[in-house]
Design a protein around this motif. Structure first.
Motif, short mmCIF file in Angstrom:
data_model
loop_
_atom_site.label_atom_id
_atom_site.label_comp_id
_atom_site.label_asym_id
_atom_site.label_seq_id
_atom_site.Cartn_x
_atom_site.Cartn_y
_atom_site.Cartn_z
N ARG A 94 0.82 -1.22 0.00
CA ARG A 94 0.00 0.00 0.00
C ARG A 94 0.85 1.27 0.00
O ARG A 94 0.42 2.32 0.45
CB ARG A 94 -0.95 0.02 1.22
CG ARG A 94 -1.89 -1.16 1.30
CD ARG A 94 -2.84 -1.09 2.46
NE ARG A 94 -2.26 -1.49 3.73
CZ ARG A 94 -2.21 -0.72 4.81
NH1 ARG A 94 -2.69 0.49 4.78
NH2 ARG A 94 -1.66 -1.17 5.92
N LEU A 144 -5.71 -7.38 6.97
CA LEU A 144 -6.40 -7.20 5.70
C LEU A 144 -7.36 -8.35 5.43
O LEU A 144 -8.46 -8.14 4.91
CB LEU A 144 -5.37 -7.05 4.57
CG LEU A 144 -4.70 -5.67 4.58
CD1 LEU A 144 -3.40 -5.69 3.79
CD2 LEU A 144 -5.63 -4.60 4.02
N ARG A 154 -9.60 -4.32 14.62
CA ARG A 154 -8.28 -4.12 15.25
C ARG A 154 -7.82 -5.42 15.88
O ARG A 154 -8.63 -6.23 16.33
CB ARG A 154 -8.35 -3.03 16.33
CG ARG A 154 -8.23 -1.63 15.78
CD ARG A 154 -7.74 -0.66 16.83
NE ARG A 154 -7.87 0.73 16.39
CZ ARG A 154 -6.96 1.36 15.66
NH1 ARG A 154 -5.87 0.74 15.28
NH2 ARG A 154 -7.15 2.61 15.31
N THR A 155 -6.49 -5.56 15.92
CA THR A 155 -5.89 -6.75 16.52
C THR A 155 -6.10 -6.74 18.03
O THR A 155 -5.69 -5.78 18.70
CB THR A 155 -4.37 -6.77 16.26
OG1 THR A 155 -4.10 -6.25 14.98
CG2 THR A 155 -3.81 -8.17 16.42
N ALA A 156 -6.68 -7.80 18.58
CA ALA A 156 -6.79 -7.93 20.04
C ALA A 156 -5.60 -8.73 20.56
O ALA A 156 -5.02 -8.38 21.59
CB ALA A 156 -8.10 -8.61 20.42
N TYR A 157 -5.26 -9.82 19.88
CA TYR A 157 -4.02 -10.54 20.20
C TYR A 157 -3.44 -11.16 18.95
O TYR A 157 -4.15 -11.41 17.97
CB TYR A 157 -4.20 -11.57 21.32
CG TYR A 157 -5.00 -12.80 20.99
CD1 TYR A 157 -4.52 -13.78 20.11
CD2 TYR A 157 -6.23 -13.04 21.60
CE1 TYR A 157 -5.25 -14.92 19.82
CE2 TYR A 157 -6.96 -14.18 21.33
CZ TYR A 157 -6.46 -15.12 20.43
OH TYR A 157 -7.19 -16.24 20.15
N LEU A 205 -6.65 -12.77 17.02
CA LEU A 205 -8.05 -12.36 17.18
C LEU A 205 -8.16 -10.91 16.75
O LEU A 205 -7.41 -10.04 17.24
CB LEU A 205 -8.47 -12.52 18.65
CG LEU A 205 -9.81 -11.88 19.04
CD1 LEU A 205 -10.97 -12.50 18.25
CD2 LEU A 205 -10.05 -12.04 20.55
N PHE A 206 -9.06 -10.65 15.83
CA PHE A 206 -9.35 -9.28 15.41
C PHE A 206 -10.80 -8.96 15.80
O PHE A 206 -11.69 -9.80 15.63
CB PHE A 206 -9.18 -9.12 13.89
CG PHE A 206 -7.73 -9.04 13.48
CD1 PHE A 206 -6.93 -10.17 13.46
CD2 PHE A 206 -7.17 -7.82 13.13
CE1 PHE A 206 -5.59 -10.10 13.09
CE2 PHE A 206 -5.83 -7.74 12.75
CZ PHE A 206 -5.04 -8.87 12.74
N ILE A 207 -10.99 -7.77 16.33
CA ILE A 207 -12.32 -7.35 16.79
C ILE A 207 -12.89 -6.31 15.83
O ILE A 207 -12.23 -5.30 15.54
CB ILE A 207 -12.24 -6.71 18.21
CG1 ILE A 207 -11.54 -7.65 19.20
CG2 ILE A 207 -13.64 -6.32 18.71
CD1 ILE A 207 -12.28 -8.88 19.59
N LEU A 209 -14.71 -3.23 14.81
CA LEU A 209 -14.93 -2.00 15.56
C LEU A 209 -16.41 -1.62 15.54
O LEU A 209 -17.10 -1.80 14.53
CB LEU A 209 -14.10 -0.86 14.98
CG LEU A 209 -12.58 -0.99 15.12
CD1 LEU A 209 -11.88 0.27 14.64
CD2 LEU A 209 -12.17 -1.29 16.56
N GLN A 213 -16.04 3.81 17.08
CA GLN A 213 -14.91 3.33 17.89
C GLN A 213 -13.61 3.70 17.20
O GLN A 213 -13.47 3.53 15.99
CB GLN A 213 -15.01 1.81 18.07
CG GLN A 213 -14.01 1.24 19.06
CD GLN A 213 -14.31 -0.22 19.40
OE1 GLN A 213 -15.31 -0.78 18.94
NE2 GLN A 213 -13.48 -0.81 20.22
#
Ligand SMILES: CCCCCCCC(=O)SCCNC(=O)CCNC(=O)[C@H](O)C(C)(C)COP(=O)(O)OP(=O)(O)OC[C@H]1O[C@@H](n2cnc3c(N)ncnc32)[C@H](O)[C@@H]1OP(=O)(O)O
Length: 214
Positions: A94, A144, A154-157, A205-207, A209, A213
Protein backbone atom coordinates in the motif's frame (compact mmCIF):
# COMPACT_ATOMS: atom_id res chain seq x y z
CA UNK A 1 -1.99 13.99 19.50
CA UNK A 2 0.82 16.53 19.37
CA UNK A 3 3.98 17.01 17.33
CA UNK A 4 4.74 17.89 13.75
CA UNK A 5 2.27 15.39 12.34
CA UNK A 6 -0.31 15.56 15.15
CA UNK A 7 -3.86 16.76 14.99
CA UNK A 8 -7.42 16.08 16.01
CA UNK A 9 -9.18 12.86 15.12
CA UNK A 10 -10.72 13.13 11.67
CA UNK A 11 -14.30 14.27 11.37
CA UNK A 12 -15.35 10.73 10.38
CA UNK A 13 -14.41 9.44 13.83
CA UNK A 14 -15.64 12.47 15.72
CA UNK A 15 -19.02 12.13 14.04
CA UNK A 16 -19.25 8.52 15.23
CA UNK A 17 -18.93 6.85 11.83
CA UNK A 18 -16.10 4.51 12.81
CA UNK A 19 -12.36 4.16 13.07
CA UNK A 20 -9.71 4.01 10.40
CA UNK A 21 -10.94 5.78 7.28
CA UNK A 22 -14.34 4.39 6.48
CA UNK A 23 -15.80 7.49 4.85
CA UNK A 24 -12.76 8.73 2.96
CA UNK A 25 -12.50 7.69 -0.65
CA UNK A 26 -9.63 5.30 -1.25
CA UNK A 27 -7.90 6.44 -4.39
CA UNK A 28 -4.69 5.53 -6.15
CA UNK A 29 -4.45 9.03 -7.61
CA UNK A 30 -2.73 10.74 -4.65
CA UNK A 31 1.03 11.21 -4.55
CA UNK A 32 1.70 11.50 -8.28
CA UNK A 33 2.18 8.88 -10.98
CA UNK A 34 5.76 8.23 -9.83
CA UNK A 35 4.91 7.84 -6.12
CA UNK A 36 5.81 4.13 -6.33
CA UNK A 37 9.28 5.00 -7.65
CA UNK A 38 9.68 7.50 -4.80
CA UNK A 39 8.74 4.88 -2.19
CA UNK A 40 11.05 2.29 -3.76
CA UNK A 41 13.93 4.76 -3.70
CA UNK A 42 13.24 5.50 -0.02
CA UNK A 43 13.29 1.75 0.67
CA UNK A 44 16.65 1.50 -1.09
CA UNK A 45 17.88 4.39 1.04
CA UNK A 46 16.71 2.59 4.20
CA UNK A 47 18.49 -0.60 3.10
CA UNK A 48 21.71 1.27 2.32
CA UNK A 49 21.56 3.32 5.52
CA UNK A 50 21.44 0.07 7.50
CA UNK A 51 24.27 -1.44 5.49
CA UNK A 52 26.55 1.60 5.31
CA UNK A 53 29.65 2.54 7.29
CA UNK A 54 30.07 6.15 6.09
CA UNK A 55 32.91 8.54 6.81
CA UNK A 56 32.43 11.82 8.67
CA UNK A 57 32.91 13.68 5.39
CA UNK A 58 30.31 11.55 3.62
CA UNK A 59 27.88 12.04 6.52
CA UNK A 60 28.30 15.83 6.18
CA UNK A 61 27.53 15.60 2.47
CA UNK A 62 24.54 13.30 2.96
CA UNK A 63 23.22 15.37 5.89
CA UNK A 64 23.02 18.55 3.88
CA UNK A 65 21.17 16.75 1.08
CA UNK A 66 18.85 14.97 3.49
CA UNK A 67 18.01 18.22 5.27
CA UNK A 68 17.10 19.77 1.92
CA UNK A 69 14.93 16.75 1.05
CA UNK A 70 13.23 16.80 4.46
CA UNK A 71 12.42 20.48 3.96
CA UNK A 72 10.86 19.65 0.59
CA UNK A 73 8.73 16.91 2.16
CA UNK A 74 7.73 19.12 5.10
CA UNK A 75 6.27 21.50 2.54
CA UNK A 76 3.84 18.83 1.29
CA UNK A 77 2.96 17.17 4.63
CA UNK A 78 -0.75 16.41 5.13
CA UNK A 79 -2.78 14.47 7.71
CA UNK A 80 -2.73 10.66 7.80
CA UNK A 81 -6.19 10.31 6.29
CA UNK A 82 -5.28 11.77 2.93
CA UNK A 83 -1.60 10.80 2.71
CA UNK A 84 -0.98 8.24 -0.06
CA UNK A 85 1.20 6.14 2.26
CA UNK A 86 -1.10 3.27 3.20
CA UNK A 87 -3.82 3.87 0.61
CA UNK A 88 -1.97 3.34 -2.66
CA UNK A 89 -3.34 -0.15 -3.15
CA UNK A 90 -1.74 -0.24 -6.61
CA UNK A 91 1.70 -0.37 -4.91
CA UNK A 92 3.48 -3.03 -2.81
CA UNK A 93 2.45 -2.80 0.86
CA UNK A 94 0.00 0.00 0.00
CA UNK A 95 2.95 2.33 -0.53
CA UNK A 96 3.79 2.23 3.18
CA UNK A 97 7.56 2.26 3.80
CA UNK A 98 7.04 0.90 7.34
CA UNK A 99 5.90 -2.44 5.93
CA UNK A 100 7.97 -5.05 4.09
CA UNK A 101 6.82 -4.79 0.47
CA UNK A 102 4.15 -7.39 -0.30
CA UNK A 103 1.70 -7.97 -3.11
CA UNK A 104 -1.42 -10.12 -3.10
CA UNK A 105 -1.56 -13.26 -5.20
CA UNK A 106 -5.10 -13.99 -4.08
CA UNK A 107 -7.60 -12.28 -1.79
CA UNK A 108 -11.16 -12.95 -0.74
CA UNK A 109 -13.53 -13.23 2.21
CA UNK A 110 -12.01 -16.58 3.25
CA UNK A 111 -8.42 -15.40 3.27
CA UNK A 112 -5.49 -13.94 1.39
CA UNK A 113 -2.20 -15.10 -0.10
CA UNK A 114 0.61 -12.58 -0.43
CA UNK A 115 4.17 -12.70 -1.64
CA UNK A 116 6.71 -10.58 0.20
CA UNK A 117 10.40 -9.99 0.41
CA UNK A 118 12.27 -8.75 3.45
CA UNK A 119 15.35 -6.64 2.72
CA UNK A 120 18.54 -5.47 4.42
CA UNK A 121 16.49 -2.89 6.33
CA UNK A 122 14.67 -5.78 8.06
CA UNK A 123 17.83 -7.57 9.22
CA UNK A 124 17.72 -8.96 12.74
CA UNK A 125 21.09 -10.73 12.81
CA UNK A 126 23.13 -13.33 10.99
CA UNK A 127 21.18 -12.81 7.73
CA UNK A 128 17.85 -13.52 9.44
CA UNK A 129 14.83 -11.22 9.46
CA UNK A 130 14.11 -9.49 12.78
CA UNK A 131 11.19 -11.23 14.48
CA UNK A 132 9.40 -7.93 14.98
CA UNK A 133 9.23 -7.41 11.24
CA UNK A 134 7.77 -10.89 10.83
CA UNK A 135 5.10 -9.83 13.35
CA UNK A 136 4.51 -6.60 11.46
CA UNK A 137 3.97 -8.43 8.18
CA UNK A 138 1.73 -11.06 9.76
CA UNK A 139 -0.39 -8.47 11.62
CA UNK A 140 -0.80 -6.42 8.43
CA UNK A 141 -1.83 -9.30 6.18
CA UNK A 142 -4.06 -10.93 8.81
CA UNK A 143 -5.63 -7.52 9.38
CA UNK A 144 -6.40 -7.20 5.70
CA UNK A 145 -7.86 -10.71 5.66
CA UNK A 146 -10.04 -9.81 8.66
CA UNK A 147 -11.03 -6.59 6.94
CA UNK A 148 -12.08 -8.39 3.75
CA UNK A 149 -14.09 -10.90 5.76
CA UNK A 150 -15.71 -8.57 8.30
CA UNK A 151 -14.96 -4.87 7.88
CA UNK A 152 -12.83 -2.51 9.95
CA UNK A 153 -11.12 -4.45 12.75
CA UNK A 154 -8.28 -4.12 15.25
CA UNK A 155 -5.89 -6.75 16.52
CA UNK A 156 -6.79 -7.93 20.04
CA UNK A 157 -4.02 -10.54 20.20
CA UNK A 158 -1.44 -12.02 17.89
CA UNK A 159 0.60 -15.12 18.71
CA UNK A 160 3.57 -15.97 16.50
CA UNK A 161 5.57 -19.18 16.49
CA UNK A 162 8.96 -18.73 14.88
CA UNK A 163 9.46 -22.19 13.36
CA UNK A 164 12.65 -21.55 11.37
CA UNK A 165 14.85 -18.64 10.30
CA UNK A 166 13.18 -16.15 7.94
CA UNK A 167 15.64 -15.22 5.18
CA UNK A 168 16.29 -11.79 3.70
CA UNK A 169 16.09 -11.10 -0.04
CA UNK A 170 13.92 -14.13 -0.73
CA UNK A 171 10.40 -14.30 -2.12
CA UNK A 172 8.25 -15.67 0.69
CA UNK A 173 4.58 -16.62 0.83
CA UNK A 174 2.29 -15.33 3.54
CA UNK A 175 -1.14 -16.92 3.84
CA UNK A 176 -3.81 -15.67 6.25
CA UNK A 177 -7.28 -17.09 6.59
CA UNK A 178 -10.35 -16.88 8.77
CA UNK A 179 -10.55 -19.79 11.18
CA UNK A 180 -13.89 -18.89 12.76
CA UNK A 181 -16.05 -15.96 13.79
CA UNK A 182 -18.06 -15.27 16.94
CA UNK A 183 -20.03 -12.02 16.97
CA UNK A 184 -17.52 -9.18 16.60
CA UNK A 185 -14.61 -11.61 16.98
CA UNK A 186 -12.71 -13.02 14.00
CA UNK A 187 -10.11 -15.68 14.73
CA UNK A 188 -7.48 -16.05 12.03
CA UNK A 189 -4.49 -18.19 11.27
CA UNK A 190 -1.45 -17.49 9.12
CA UNK A 191 1.70 -19.12 7.79
CA UNK A 192 4.87 -17.55 6.42
CA UNK A 193 6.79 -19.94 4.17
CA UNK A 194 10.02 -20.08 2.20
CA UNK A 195 9.02 -22.68 -0.39
CA UNK A 196 8.03 -25.80 1.54
CA UNK A 197 9.72 -24.62 4.75
CA UNK A 198 7.50 -22.86 7.31
CA UNK A 199 9.31 -19.87 8.81
CA UNK A 200 6.48 -18.84 11.13
CA UNK A 201 2.86 -19.52 11.87
CA UNK A 202 0.44 -17.38 13.79
CA UNK A 203 -3.01 -17.12 15.27
CA UNK A 204 -4.80 -13.92 16.04
CA UNK A 205 -8.05 -12.36 17.18
CA UNK A 206 -9.35 -9.28 15.41
CA UNK A 207 -12.32 -7.35 16.79
CA UNK A 208 -14.80 -5.64 14.51
CA UNK A 209 -14.93 -2.00 15.56
CA UNK A 210 -18.24 -0.57 16.74
CA UNK A 211 -19.60 2.57 15.05
CA UNK A 212 -17.57 5.52 16.26
CA UNK A 213 -14.91 3.33 17.89
CA UNK A 214 -11.41 4.59 17.43
C1 LIG B 1 -6.10 -2.16 6.47
C2 LIG B 1 -4.95 -2.14 7.39
C3 LIG B 1 -4.66 -3.46 8.07
C4 LIG B 1 -3.72 -3.21 9.18
C5 LIG B 1 -3.87 -4.24 10.25
C6 LIG B 1 -3.15 -3.78 11.49
C7 LIG B 1 -4.03 -4.07 12.66
C8 LIG B 1 -3.47 -3.48 13.90
O1 LIG B 1 -2.30 -3.54 14.16
S1 LIG B 1 -4.57 -2.66 14.97
C9 LIG B 1 -3.45 -1.96 16.19
C10 LIG B 1 -3.13 -2.90 17.32
N1 LIG B 1 -4.32 -3.17 18.11
C11 LIG B 1 -4.78 -2.26 18.98
O2 LIG B 1 -4.27 -1.16 19.14
C12 LIG B 1 -6.02 -2.66 19.72
C13 LIG B 1 -6.03 -2.08 21.12
N2 LIG B 1 -7.20 -2.65 21.84
C14 LIG B 1 -8.40 -2.15 21.61
O3 LIG B 1 -8.60 -1.14 20.93
C15 LIG B 1 -9.56 -2.89 22.24
O4 LIG B 1 -9.10 -3.66 23.33
C16 LIG B 1 -10.26 -3.84 21.21
C17 LIG B 1 -10.84 -2.99 20.05
C18 LIG B 1 -9.32 -4.89 20.63
C19 LIG B 1 -11.40 -4.57 21.90
O5 LIG B 1 -12.10 -3.65 22.70
P1 LIG B 1 -13.70 -3.53 22.64
O6 LIG B 1 -14.13 -3.12 21.28
O7 LIG B 1 -14.11 -2.67 23.77
O8 LIG B 1 -14.19 -5.00 22.80
P2 LIG B 1 -14.32 -5.88 24.13
O9 LIG B 1 -15.75 -5.79 24.56
O10 LIG B 1 -13.25 -5.59 25.12
O11 LIG B 1 -14.02 -7.33 23.53
C20 LIG B 1 -14.89 -7.90 22.56
C21 LIG B 1 -14.77 -9.40 22.72
O12 LIG B 1 -13.41 -9.75 22.40
C22 LIG B 1 -12.80 -10.39 23.53
N3 LIG B 1 -11.40 -9.93 23.61
C23 LIG B 1 -10.94 -8.67 23.51
N4 LIG B 1 -9.60 -8.63 23.60
C24 LIG B 1 -9.21 -9.91 23.79
C25 LIG B 1 -7.96 -10.54 23.96
N5 LIG B 1 -6.81 -9.84 23.93
N6 LIG B 1 -7.91 -11.86 24.10
C26 LIG B 1 -9.05 -12.63 24.09
N7 LIG B 1 -10.30 -12.08 23.91
C27 LIG B 1 -10.36 -10.75 23.78
C28 LIG B 1 -13.60 -9.92 24.74
O13 LIG B 1 -13.48 -10.85 25.82
C29 LIG B 1 -14.99 -9.87 24.15
O14 LIG B 1 -15.49 -11.18 24.06
P3 LIG B 1 -17.06 -11.51 24.30
O15 LIG B 1 -17.81 -10.71 23.27
O16 LIG B 1 -17.17 -12.99 24.10
O17 LIG B 1 -17.37 -11.04 25.70
Amino acid sequence: MTGEFGGALPAAVEEGVGGFRTTIENTTERGGVNYGEFIEEVRTFMDRARAACPTTELNDDILSRLRAINDLLKGVTIDEWYAPSGTRTDLPARGNIMLPPYTFLDQGADGVVATLRFRRFHLGGNSAVHGGYVGLAVDEVMGLAAGLARGITRTAYLTINYRSVTPLDTDLELKAWVDRTEGRKTFLRATLSDGDRVCADAEALFILLNPGQR
